[in-house]
Every structure is written in C-alpha cells, then in structure tokens.
Motif scaffolding. Structure first.
Motif, PDB file in Angstrom:
ATOM      1  N   LEU A  35      -3.054 -13.212   4.582  1.00 58.99           N
ATOM      2  CA  LEU A  35      -2.336 -12.098   3.953  1.00 58.99           C
ATOM      3  C   LEU A  35      -3.091 -11.571   2.740  1.00 58.99           C
ATOM      4  CD1 LEU A  35       1.369 -13.358   4.152  1.00 58.99           C
ATOM      5  CD2 LEU A  35       0.429 -11.340   5.293  1.00 58.99           C
ATOM      6  N   SER A  36      -3.600 -12.486   1.912  1.00 58.81           N
ATOM      7  CA  SER A  36      -4.332 -12.075   0.709  1.00 58.81           C
ATOM      8  C   SER A  36      -5.576 -11.277   1.073  1.00 58.81           C
ATOM      9  CB  SER A  36      -4.727 -13.301  -0.116  1.00 58.81           C
ATOM     10  OG  SER A  36      -3.594 -14.001  -0.563  1.00 58.81           O
ATOM     11  N   THR A  37      -6.270 -11.733   2.109  1.00 59.80           N
ATOM     12  CA  THR A  37      -7.470 -11.011   2.554  1.00 59.80           C
ATOM     13  C   THR A  37      -7.121  -9.622   3.051  1.00 59.80           C
ATOM     14  OG1 THR A  37      -8.548 -13.092   3.176  1.00 59.80           O
ATOM     15  CG2 THR A  37      -9.432 -11.068   4.147  1.00 59.80           C
ATOM     16  N   TYR A  38      -6.075  -9.543   3.871  1.00 50.02           N
ATOM     17  CA  TYR A  38      -5.670  -8.235   4.414  1.00 50.02           C
ATOM     18  C   TYR A  38      -5.159  -7.312   3.312  1.00 50.02           C
ATOM     19  CZ  TYR A  38      -3.616  -4.719   7.430  1.00 50.02           C
ATOM     20  OH  TYR A  38      -3.317  -3.524   8.030  1.00 50.02           O
ATOM     21  N   ILE A  39      -4.392  -7.885   2.368  1.00 51.38           N
ATOM     22  CA  ILE A  39      -3.892  -7.090   1.234  1.00 51.38           C
ATOM     23  C   ILE A  39      -5.048  -6.535   0.420  1.00 51.38           C
ATOM     24  CG2 ILE A  39      -2.691  -7.255  -1.004  1.00 51.38           C
ATOM     25  CD1 ILE A  39      -0.771  -9.258   0.389  1.00 51.38           C
ATOM     26  N   PHE A  44      -8.005  -1.810  -1.119  1.00 52.86           N
ATOM     27  CA  PHE A  44      -9.267  -1.087  -1.330  1.00 52.86           C
ATOM     28  C   PHE A  44      -9.249   0.234  -0.568  1.00 52.86           C
ATOM     29  CE2 PHE A  44     -13.741  -0.190  -0.240  1.00 52.86           C
ATOM     30  CZ  PHE A  44     -14.252  -0.069  -1.519  1.00 52.86           C
ATOM     31  N   GLU A  45      -8.717   0.212   0.656  1.00 50.57           N
ATOM     32  CA  GLU A  45      -8.614   1.449   1.436  1.00 50.57           C
ATOM     33  C   GLU A  45      -7.700   2.462   0.745  1.00 50.57           C
ATOM     34  OE1 GLU A  45      -7.265   0.297   5.287  1.00 50.57           O
ATOM     35  OE2 GLU A  45      -9.206  -0.545   5.901  1.00 50.57           O
ATOM     36  N   ILE A  46      -6.601   1.979   0.179  1.00 43.16           N
ATOM     37  CA  ILE A  46      -5.680   2.866  -0.551  1.00 43.16           C
ATOM     38  C   ILE A  46      -6.380   3.460  -1.770  1.00 43.16           C
ATOM     39  CG2 ILE A  46      -3.567   2.910  -1.956  1.00 43.16           C
ATOM     40  CD1 ILE A  46      -2.425   0.792  -0.047  1.00 43.16           C
ATOM     41  N   PHE A  47      -7.141   2.629  -2.482  1.00 42.95           N
ATOM     42  CA  PHE A  47      -7.884   3.100  -3.654  1.00 42.95           C
ATOM     43  C   PHE A  47      -8.868   4.199  -3.261  1.00 42.95           C
ATOM     44  CE2 PHE A  47     -11.840   2.720  -6.152  1.00 42.95           C
ATOM     45  CZ  PHE A  47     -11.349   3.083  -7.406  1.00 42.95           C
ATOM     46  N   ILE A  48      -9.582   3.991  -2.165  1.00 44.34           N
ATOM     47  CA  ILE A  48     -10.538   4.998  -1.689  1.00 44.34           C
ATOM     48  C   ILE A  48      -9.809   6.289  -1.334  1.00 44.34           C
ATOM     49  CG2 ILE A  48     -12.191   5.580   0.120  1.00 44.34           C
ATOM     50  CD1 ILE A  48     -13.224   3.554  -1.913  1.00 44.34           C
ATOM     51  N   LYS A  75       3.790   0.917   0.303  1.00 43.75           N
ATOM     52  CA  LYS A  75       4.986   0.123   0.589  1.00 43.75           C
ATOM     53  C   LYS A  75       4.642  -1.071   1.475  1.00 43.75           C
ATOM     54  CE  LYS A  75       8.508   3.786   0.245  1.00 43.75           C
ATOM     55  NZ  LYS A  75       9.478   4.602   1.014  1.00 43.75           N
ATOM     56  N   PHE A  76       3.753  -0.849   2.423  1.00 39.87           N
ATOM     57  CA  PHE A  76       3.348  -1.922   3.334  1.00 39.87           C
ATOM     58  C   PHE A  76       2.650  -3.040   2.567  1.00 39.87           C
ATOM     59  CE2 PHE A  76       0.265  -3.548   6.604  1.00 39.87           C
ATOM     60  CZ  PHE A  76       1.220  -4.185   7.388  1.00 39.87           C
ATOM     61  N   VAL A  77       1.750  -2.676   1.660  1.00 43.79           N
ATOM     62  CA  VAL A  77       1.032  -3.666   0.850  1.00 43.79           C
ATOM     63  C   VAL A  77       2.001  -4.420  -0.052  1.00 43.79           C
ATOM     64  CG1 VAL A  77      -0.617  -3.944  -1.048  1.00 43.79           C
ATOM     65  CG2 VAL A  77      -1.209  -2.518   0.912  1.00 43.79           C
ATOM     66  N   ALA A 241     -16.732  -6.994   9.991  1.00 41.31           N
ATOM     67  CA  ALA A 241     -16.489  -7.610   8.678  1.00 41.31           C
ATOM     68  C   ALA A 241     -15.035  -8.006   8.482  1.00 41.31           C
ATOM     69  CB  ALA A 241     -16.935  -6.646   7.572  1.00 41.31           C
ATOM     70  N   VAL A 242     -14.107  -7.158   8.888  1.00 42.98           N
ATOM     71  CA  VAL A 242     -12.685  -7.444   8.688  1.00 42.98           C
ATOM     72  C   VAL A 242     -12.270  -8.662   9.495  1.00 42.98           C
ATOM     73  CG1 VAL A 242     -10.335  -6.583   8.982  1.00 42.98           C
ATOM     74  CG2 VAL A 242     -12.124  -5.042   8.162  1.00 42.98           C
ATOM     75  N   VAL A 243     -12.689  -8.708  10.747  1.00 47.65           N
ATOM     76  CA  VAL A 243     -12.334  -9.831  11.616  1.00 47.65           C
ATOM     77  C   VAL A 243     -12.930 -11.128  11.076  1.00 47.65           C
ATOM     78  CG1 VAL A 243     -12.563 -10.804  13.936  1.00 47.65           C
ATOM     79  CG2 VAL A 243     -12.167  -8.351  13.643  1.00 47.65           C
TER      80      VAL A 243
END
Length: 277
Positions: A35-39, A44-48, A75-77, A241-243
């Motif tokens: 969860l921490s990794t996905y968050i 970061f995607e939201i920031f971009i 909200k999801f995060v 990278a994500v996986v």
C-alpha cells in the motif's frame, strides 16, 4: 544476569520458533509495504498532474481551484492511507503481544487472531508512541517557525536530542504498559526511571543501541539481496518499474520487516524482564 549478546541471540532465533505465525504476521507488513509503495507512486502521479494543470493554466499551484484538481485520485489515496494506518494498528497490537510473551518468558509467537483485541492494543501502543514524541515535535515545528536563521541548527540539535531521550524512555514505557496491560503505566515516570536504573542506564542504552545496530545490519544485508532480486525481475519482465516495486515491497514486508519487528520487540521484552528482577 543475562548478557547483552544472550538477549540479542535469543531475539534473533525467536521468529523461527513458528514459521507459520511469522509469515502470518508478515502478511500484515506485506500489505502495508504494498500500500505504501502504491500510495507513493500514485501521489507522485497526482503531483505531476497538478503541476501540469498549473503550467497549462499559467498559475501557481496555490491558485488552482478545487474543480481543477484530480479529486477522485486524491480521495483514493486518502482512502488507501486510512486502510494502511488501520493495518499498522493491527501490527502494533501484534507487537504488544510479542512484548508480553517475552516478559512472561514464553517462546511462542503471538497466535491470537482476535482482530478487535489486536486493534485495541494497537491503539494503546500508538497513543503512547505519539504522546512521547509530542514535545520533541513541538520544539522542532514551533522553533523552526519562530526562530531566526541563526537559531535553526541549535533548534534542530535540541529537538533531535529530545527525540533520542523520548525514544529510550518510550521503549521502557511501552514495556511497562504491556506488563500491566494498562496505558496509565506508560506514564508512570517514577517506575519507568526506576526500572531503567535497576538495569543500569549505561547497560540499558547499550543493549538498545546494540540491537539497533543488529537491525541495521539485517536491513542492509536484506537491501542488498532485494537489489539483486529486483535486477532479476527487471531482466525477466522488461523493466516494469511499478510491478517490480510492488513485488519487492511485498517480499520485504512478508519476510524482512516482520522478522525485524519480532526480533526487536522480543529483545525489548527481555530488557524489561531483567529490569524488574
């Protein structure tokens, strides 16, 4: 009187007393790590996205309206963060039971899966941890906000010193709370100080520092191993990278973080047991 190395060696062996329970505990850490990794990735995607919106609208980030923000993603995060925190409370509840078994000289790993009881113990563990860190945090935050440039380094030094003192007191406080199953005992400062004095301040600080060093060695060794594993994954799944990050996070939580947690809390319980003789 047991030596420092005796407590550490016993603590290192303790998680292997029941591999099934170790892995069951590891599942909680694996969930938190994943969860921490996905968050982190999603944040970061939201920031971009927000920076892109600001550039396209030719405004600063502070002038972006609520309607322009990726509200659903935010909200999801937030929701995932709440879930991660709840799981963390369950981990703290398990750590609570680990300390209790150590104080009682039992070699079993915690086997209770009473979620409500674990959650309640986790809340007490969290409250005490938070309470002991309030003063150092306030000194740091308020000091940085009010102090001039010349006072920043002294304030950081003072707050770090307070954090260190709070940490050493916190370990004995948590043990005292667990021993009596009473949150009030975590703030019985006279008894806490007496327990440390019974053991000897130098010995008390020494065993904790030695245990932390062992934890760091385990963490570094595990980090090197995980780096090799990540390279192998990168070669086999075309650098996704994500996986790769998620898989490594799960492995780390399942096997490494759970082991370190059980080891450290086992030693802490042993320290307390010796201090009340």
């Amino acid at each position: 009187m047991a030596s420092i190395t005796d407590w550490v060696v016993e603590g290192l062996k303790y998680p292997f007393n029941d591999l099934k329970k170790l892995l069951n505990f590891g599942v909680l850490f694996a969930l938190i790590s994943a969860l921490s990794t996905y968050i982190g990735i999603k944040s970061f995607e939201i920031f971009i996205d927000i920076m892109h919106i600001a550039i396209m609208a030719n405004v600063t980030v502070s002038h972006i309206t609520l309607s322009q923000l990726p509200v659903d993603d935010i909200k999801f995060v937030v929701g995932l963060t709440i879930v991660s925190f709840i799981i963390s409370l369950l981990v703290m509840g398990y750590q609570y039971d680990t300390i209790k078994l150590s104080i009682d000289r039992k070699k079993d790993l915690p086997g209770s899966y009473d979620i409500i009881a674990m959650f309640a113990k986790g809340i007490k563990y969290f409250i005490v941890t938070l309470a002991y860190n309030i003063i150092p945090t306030l000194v740091l935050v308020v000091g940085m906000a009010l102090a001039g440039e010349s006072l920043i380094l002294p304030i950081i030094f003072i707050s770090m010193l307070l954090f260190i003192i709070a940490y050493f007191l916190l370990i004995m406080a948590l043990n005292n709370m667990v021993a009596y199953d009473s949150i009030k005992k975590a703030f019985d400062f006279r008894e806490i100080i007496d327990n440390i004095s019974n053991l000897g301040w130098a010995r008390y600080v020494g065993i904790i520092l030695f245990t932390i060093i062992v934890v760091m060695i385990i963490a570094v060794a595990a980090g090197i191993l995980l780096s090799f594993i990540s390279v192998l994954f990168a070669a086999s799944i075309n650098n996704q990278a994500v996986v790769i990050s998620m898989v490594i996070a799960i492995i780390e939580g399942l096997f490494i973080n759970s082991y370190i947690s059980l080891f450290f809390n086992r030693v802490c319980g042993s320290i307390y047991r010796e201090s009340i003789k």
